[in-house]
Design a protein around this motif. Structure first.
Motif, PDB file in Angstrom:
ATOM      1  N   VAL A 190      -0.394   3.685  -2.656  1.00  0.00           N
ATOM      2  CA  VAL A 190      -1.223   4.469  -2.558  1.00  0.00           C
ATOM      3  C   VAL A 190       0.782   6.540  -2.619  1.00  0.00           C
ATOM      4  O   VAL A 190      -0.260   7.458  -2.055  1.00  0.00           O
TER       5      VAL A 190
ATOM      6  N   SER B 272      -3.101   5.015   7.593  1.00  0.00           N
ATOM      7  CA  SER B 272      -2.259   5.605   6.769  1.00  0.00           C
ATOM      8  C   SER B 272      -3.084   7.456   6.652  1.00  0.00           C
ATOM      9  O   SER B 272      -4.362   7.369   6.861  1.00  0.00           O
ATOM     10  N   SER B 273      -2.399   7.373   5.832  1.00  0.00           N
ATOM     11  CA  SER B 273      -2.289   9.624   6.136  1.00  0.00           C
ATOM     12  C   SER B 273      -2.703   9.912   7.614  1.00  0.00           C
ATOM     13  O   SER B 273      -3.584  10.822   7.409  1.00  0.00           O
TER      14      SER B 273
ATOM     15  N   LEU C 281       1.072  -0.762   0.371  1.00  0.00           N
ATOM     16  CA  LEU C 281      -0.546  -0.296   0.112  1.00  0.00           C
ATOM     17  C   LEU C 281       0.710   1.245  -0.598  1.00  0.00           C
ATOM     18  O   LEU C 281       0.212   2.190  -0.545  1.00  0.00           O
TER      19      LEU C 281
ATOM     20  N   GLN D 125      -4.596  10.269  -3.651  1.00  0.00           N
ATOM     21  CA  GLN D 125      -3.851  10.003  -3.954  1.00  0.00           C
ATOM     22  C   GLN D 125      -2.844   9.460  -4.465  1.00  0.00           C
ATOM     23  O   GLN D 125      -1.627   9.622  -5.050  1.00  0.00           O
TER      24      GLN D 125
ATOM     25  N   TRP E  22      -7.633   6.998  -1.045  1.00  0.00           N
ATOM     26  CA  TRP E  22      -6.031   6.435  -0.783  1.00  0.00           C
ATOM     27  C   TRP E  22      -6.701   6.828  -2.842  1.00  0.00           C
ATOM     28  O   TRP E  22      -5.869   6.715  -3.393  1.00  0.00           O
TER      29      TRP E  22
END
Length: 306
Positions: free
Chosen positions: A55, A187-188, A51, A111, A108
């Motif tokens: 991303v 994530s992020s 991932l 991104q 995602w």
């Protein structure tokens, strides 16, 4: 002396007891649970790395919980609207699901297209183009899952559809047993709950086949182990001599019996009448003993059979 009433109360607390569901008596053994935990921990690491590369943002996943549920129970734990990536197994009607929050899927996509995520996007169904992007991204997740489970899933699983409603997605029957792994995915800069659903029938069948193969492989060793631990009687004997029944019936104290066994010839060491070695008479302290002078070759060996 002062007594802490709070400490005494906590000591008297009854430990939490998990209720046993007789309506769903099937459970995972401790060994199988540990194997699946290790597999999903491996999947979490591999999927997080893939991932991160796709991303363009650091992603880290970790296993939080593993459980065996009915599909209906699993679906009720999911948000009303979410992203369910459904994988089809080759030559099977069973389905695998990787579920992620809808907002995370949209992040995602943004991104991957070079955009920046300043705030949590609104949750809405994905457009066909967005679904195509998610399919390309989640294909890596299916590959990582197959690799991590190492033979528990057949090779060649593929994405069959993307669903948004857990209660209306026809992935499994309401009472079908499924194995659910709950992951924490960072994530992020935010943390999301992600689930992976496997059909229990497929995984349990793979465990059964693997256990049967392991048992078949171990069978010769178990037989040998039992044989090696079985007590047997050893006998040391002279060369046999045929006699008439009359001689046996007329035996009396003091009678002298001769055997066709020379004084310098080794005795035979036998097991159940079968010679296995030649031995000379010796002593071990105050006890009689025998010294092995030669072993009898196996009459059933391939060399002799030829």
């Amino acid at each position: 002396m002062a007594v802490d009433d709070g400490a005494l109360a906590s000591a008297r607390e009854t430990p939490e007891v998990e209720r046993y569901d007789f309506g769903r008596s099937t459970t995972l053994s401790r060994e199988h649970t540990r194997m699946l935990e290790v597999a999903f921990e491996t999947f979490s690491r591999q999927w997080g790395s893939r991932l991160s590369a796709r991303v363009h943002s650091r992603a880290h996943a970790s296993l939080e919980q593993l459980s065996l549920l009915t599909y209906d129970d699993y679906a009720r734990t999911l948000p009303t609207t979410t992203t369910m990536v459904v994988y089809a197994l080759p030559e099977s009607d069973e389905r695998i699901v990787i579920q992620i929050p809808l907002s995370l899927a949209i992040e995602w996509i943004m991104q991957m297209l070079g955009g920046r995520v300043d705030a949590s996007p609104d949750e809405r169904p994905l457009t066909p183009i967005e679904q195509a992007l998610v399919r390309g991204l989640m294909g890596d997740g299916g590959d990582a899952l197959t690799t991590a489970l190492d033979g528990l899933l057949p090779a060649g699983i593929s994405i069959s559809s993307i669903q948004h409603s857990p209660l209306f997605a026809q992935v499994a029957g309401p009472n079908d047993l499924v194995i659910v792994a709950r992951l924490s995915l960072r994530s992020s800069g935010s943390t999301s709950d992600v689930t992976v659903m496997l059909p229990a029938s497929v995984v349990l069948d793979a465990f059964a086949v693997g256990g049967a193969e392991a048992a078949d492989e171990a069978a010769p060793g178990l037989v040998r182990s039992h044989i090696e631990r079985t007590p047997i009687e050893l006998a040391l004997r002279l060369a046999p001599r045929p006699v008439l029944p009359r001689e046996i019936l007329d035996l009396a104290v003091g009678d002298l019996l001769t055997f066709p066994h020379s004084a310098d010839r080794p005795l035979e060491l036998t097991v159940d009448g079968v010679p296995i070695a030649a031995a000379a008479v010796g002593a071990s302290g105050a006890r009689l003993a025998c010294v092995i002078t030669a072993t009898t070759p196996d009459s059933d060996s391939p060399e002799e059979q030829q």
